[in-house]
Design an enzyme around this catalytic site. Structure first.
Site, PDB file in Angstrom:
ATOM      1  N   SER A 150      79.250 109.028   3.495  1.00 38.03           N
ATOM      2  CA  SER A 150      78.704 108.990   4.732  1.00 38.03           C
ATOM      3  C   SER A 150      77.018 108.979   4.319  1.00 38.03           C
ATOM      4  CB  SER A 150      79.185 110.108   5.589  1.00 38.03           C
ATOM      5  OG  SER A 150      78.313 110.461   6.533  1.00 38.03           O
ATOM      6  N   TYR A 163      80.876 119.410   7.318  1.00 34.07           N
ATOM      7  CA  TYR A 163      81.238 118.046   7.241  1.00 34.07           C
ATOM      8  C   TYR A 163      80.229 117.378   5.996  1.00 34.07           C
ATOM      9  CZ  TYR A 163      81.440 112.980   8.336  1.00 34.07           C
ATOM     10  OH  TYR A 163      81.643 111.695   8.286  1.00 34.07           O
TER      11      TYR A 163
HETATM   12  N1  LIG Z   1      81.999 106.266  12.206  1.00 34.15           N
HETATM   13  C1  LIG Z   1      80.939 107.032  11.601  1.00 34.15           C
HETATM   14  O1  LIG Z   1      79.854 106.865  12.169  1.00 34.15           O
HETATM   15  C2  LIG Z   1      81.012 107.479  10.135  1.00 34.15           C
HETATM   16  C3  LIG Z   1      79.929 107.496   9.673  1.00 34.15           C
HETATM   17  C4  LIG Z   1      79.846 107.823   8.308  1.00 34.15           C
HETATM   18  C5  LIG Z   1      80.947 108.140   7.539  1.00 34.15           C
HETATM   19  N2  LIG Z   1      82.235 107.847   8.062  1.00 34.15           N
HETATM   20  C6  LIG Z   1      83.370 108.111   7.496  1.00 34.15           C
HETATM   21  O2  LIG Z   1      84.307 107.091   7.790  1.00 34.15           O
HETATM   22  C7  LIG Z   1      85.708 107.465   7.560  1.00 34.15           C
HETATM   23  C8  LIG Z   1      86.625 106.702   8.870  1.00 34.15           C
HETATM   24  O3  LIG Z   1      86.328 107.321  10.026  1.00 34.15           O
HETATM   25  P1  LIG Z   1      86.027 106.526  11.340  1.00 34.15           P
HETATM   26  O4  LIG Z   1      84.690 106.629  11.715  1.00 34.15           O
HETATM   27  O5  LIG Z   1      86.732 105.364  11.207  1.00 34.15           O
HETATM   28  O6  LIG Z   1      86.757 107.525  12.530  1.00 34.15           O
HETATM   29  P2  LIG Z   1      88.113 107.413  13.234  1.00 34.15           P
HETATM   30  O7  LIG Z   1      87.996 106.329  14.099  1.00 34.15           O
HETATM   31  O8  LIG Z   1      88.386 108.961  13.719  1.00 34.15           O
HETATM   32  O9  LIG Z   1      89.107 107.164  11.864  1.00 34.15           O
HETATM   33  C9  LIG Z   1      89.614 107.946  10.962  1.00 34.15           C
HETATM   34  C10 LIG Z   1      90.874 107.617  10.317  1.00 34.15           C
HETATM   35  O10 LIG Z   1      91.344 108.723   9.469  1.00 34.15           O
HETATM   36  C11 LIG Z   1      92.641 108.895   9.781  1.00 34.15           C
HETATM   37  N3  LIG Z   1      92.984 110.278   9.196  1.00 34.15           N
HETATM   38  C12 LIG Z   1      92.504 111.592   9.621  1.00 34.15           C
HETATM   39  N4  LIG Z   1      93.389 112.629   9.283  1.00 34.15           N
HETATM   40  C13 LIG Z   1      94.491 111.936   8.472  1.00 34.15           C
HETATM   41  C14 LIG Z   1      95.190 112.505   7.582  1.00 34.15           C
HETATM   42  N5  LIG Z   1      95.600 113.738   7.469  1.00 34.15           N
HETATM   43  N6  LIG Z   1      96.111 111.708   6.934  1.00 34.15           N
HETATM   44  C15 LIG Z   1      95.989 110.026   7.010  1.00 34.15           C
HETATM   45  N7  LIG Z   1      95.171 109.633   7.870  1.00 34.15           N
HETATM   46  C16 LIG Z   1      94.141 110.402   8.504  1.00 34.15           C
HETATM   47  C17 LIG Z   1      93.054 108.685  11.025  1.00 34.15           C
HETATM   48  O11 LIG Z   1      94.098 108.352  11.365  1.00 34.15           O
HETATM   49  P3  LIG Z   1      95.327 109.100  12.060  1.00 34.15           P
HETATM   50  O12 LIG Z   1      94.751 110.089  12.876  1.00 34.15           O
HETATM   51  O13 LIG Z   1      96.404 108.094  12.410  1.00 34.15           O
HETATM   52  O14 LIG Z   1      96.140 109.863  10.871  1.00 34.15           O
HETATM   53  C18 LIG Z   1      92.014 107.503  11.258  1.00 34.15           C
HETATM   54  O15 LIG Z   1      92.545 106.280  10.894  1.00 34.15           O
HETATM   55  C19 LIG Z   1      85.647 108.725   7.560  1.00 34.15           C
HETATM   56  O16 LIG Z   1      85.851 109.091   6.299  1.00 34.15           O
HETATM   57  C20 LIG Z   1      84.398 109.407   7.955  1.00 34.15           C
HETATM   58  O17 LIG Z   1      84.172 110.442   7.803  1.00 34.15           O
HETATM   59  C21 LIG Z   1      82.252 107.486   9.601  1.00 34.15           C
END
Ligand SMILES: NC(=O)c1ccc[n+]([C@@H]2O[C@H](COP(=O)([O-])OP(=O)(O)OC[C@H]3O[C@@H](n4cnc5c(N)ncnc54)[C@H](OP(=O)(O)O)[C@@H]3O)[C@@H](O)[C@H]2O)c1
Length: 253
Positions: A150, A163
């Site tokens: 991130s 975080y």
């Molecule tokens: N979106 C942003 O702005 C942003 C920015 C920087 C970094 N990121 C990073 O990108 C990654 C993806 O996040 P996102 O933004 O796409 O958010 P998201 O839509 O909430 O997706 C998060 C994913 O992680 C999974 N997850 C959570 N806990 C889990 C567990 N215990 N076991 C397996 N899967 C799990 C969720 O699936 P289930 O709930 O179905 O398990 C979901 O598929 C994360 O690492 C986040 O920190 C996102």
């Protein structure tokens, strides 16, 4: 002098790619793009209804995907996720450690359980993913680790101390992995800025949730991150794209 490019066979260019946290947001976007490009995707996450609909939609478009319920906080489950794929497909090419949660709050709000959860998913889940794929990559003499970190891996803001700590850790673990890994293993850290996803839904603290509304209004689609991953894995085997930071053009910190 004429230089010839080595021919890329279909087998070389079609990879078996595991993606953790593929039920929404960035992971889902990665699964959709890589399947559309002809790779075989193995998608994991806890919400089985989402996995089923993702598989149906990708297969309807002619893509190749397997889905499996996965909890990255369970080390044995992560090992099975990877081992079962090797048994089914014979090998694995790319492990995308993407699963993450972001329940932001100030430290004095004492939401210690939420901090524990971020450490469990964002840090320990990454370590389990690396440990599960590493023996296969070493046996195969090839493999590619991709960590979704991130912009929070580079600076801290209020409500995001824990975080950001988990993302600093993800960055450090992945950079250490790059330095230690056998020379045939590629390692990439991808650090997104604000991307459309369900990430902010994990925030329970009302103050942190309100602050995120403005911050997240400039979000770019998950495919912006998926394209970067496609670029990294599409390089020749002797080229390792180590780090990519991708923000919306309007985003500043
Ligand atoms: N979106 C942003 O702005 C942003 C920015 C920087 C970094 N990121 C990073 O990108 C990654 C993806 O996040 P996102 O933004 O796409 O958010 P998201 O839509 O909430 O997706 C998060 C994913 O992680 C999974 N997850 C959570 N806990 C889990 C567990 N215990 N076991 C397996 N899967 C799990 C969720 O699936 P289930 O709930 O179905 O398990 C979901 O598929 C994360 O690492 C986040 O920190 C996102």
């Amino acid at each position: 002098m004429t230089r010839t490019t080595p021919e890329i066979t279909e087998q070389d260019s079609r990879k078996v790619v595991l993606v953790t946290g593929a039920t929404s947001g960035i992971g889902e976007g990665i699964a959709r793009r890589l399947a559309a490009e002809g790779h075989h995707v193995v998608a994991g996450g806890r919400r089985e209804d989402r996995l089923t609909s993702l598989a149906q939609s990708i297969r309807a478009d002619g893509g190749s995907i397997d889905v499996r319920r996965l909890d990255v906080t369970d080390r044995a489950d992560v090992a099975r996720f990877v081992d079962e794929t090797v048994t089914a497909r014979g090998h694995i090419d790319v492990m995308v450690n993407n699963a993450g949660v972001m329940p932001l709050s100030r430290l004095d709000s004492l939401l210690v359980d939420e901090g524990d959860r971020m450490v469990d998913v964002n840090v320990k889940g990454l370590l389990y993913g690396i440990a599960a794929a590493m023996p296969h990559f070493q046996r195969q003499s090839s493999g590619h680790f991709i960590t979704i970190a991130s912009v929070g891996a580079y600076s801290v803001v209020p409500t995001a101390a824990v975080y950001c700590a988990t993302k600093y850790a993800a960055w450090a673990i992945t950079e250490g992995l790059r330095q230690e890994a056998d020379p045939f293993i590629r390692v990439t850290t991808v650090s997104p800025g604000v991307v459309e996803s369900e990430l902010a839904d994990t925030i329970t603290d009302p103050g942190a949730a309100a602050a995120m509304k403005d911050y997240r209004s400039a979000a770019i689609p998950p495919d912006a991150i998926a394209r970067a991953i496609s670029y990294a894995i599409g390089q020749p085997a002797d080229v390792d794209v180590n780090e990519l930071v991708i923000r919306p053009v309007r985003q500043r910190p």
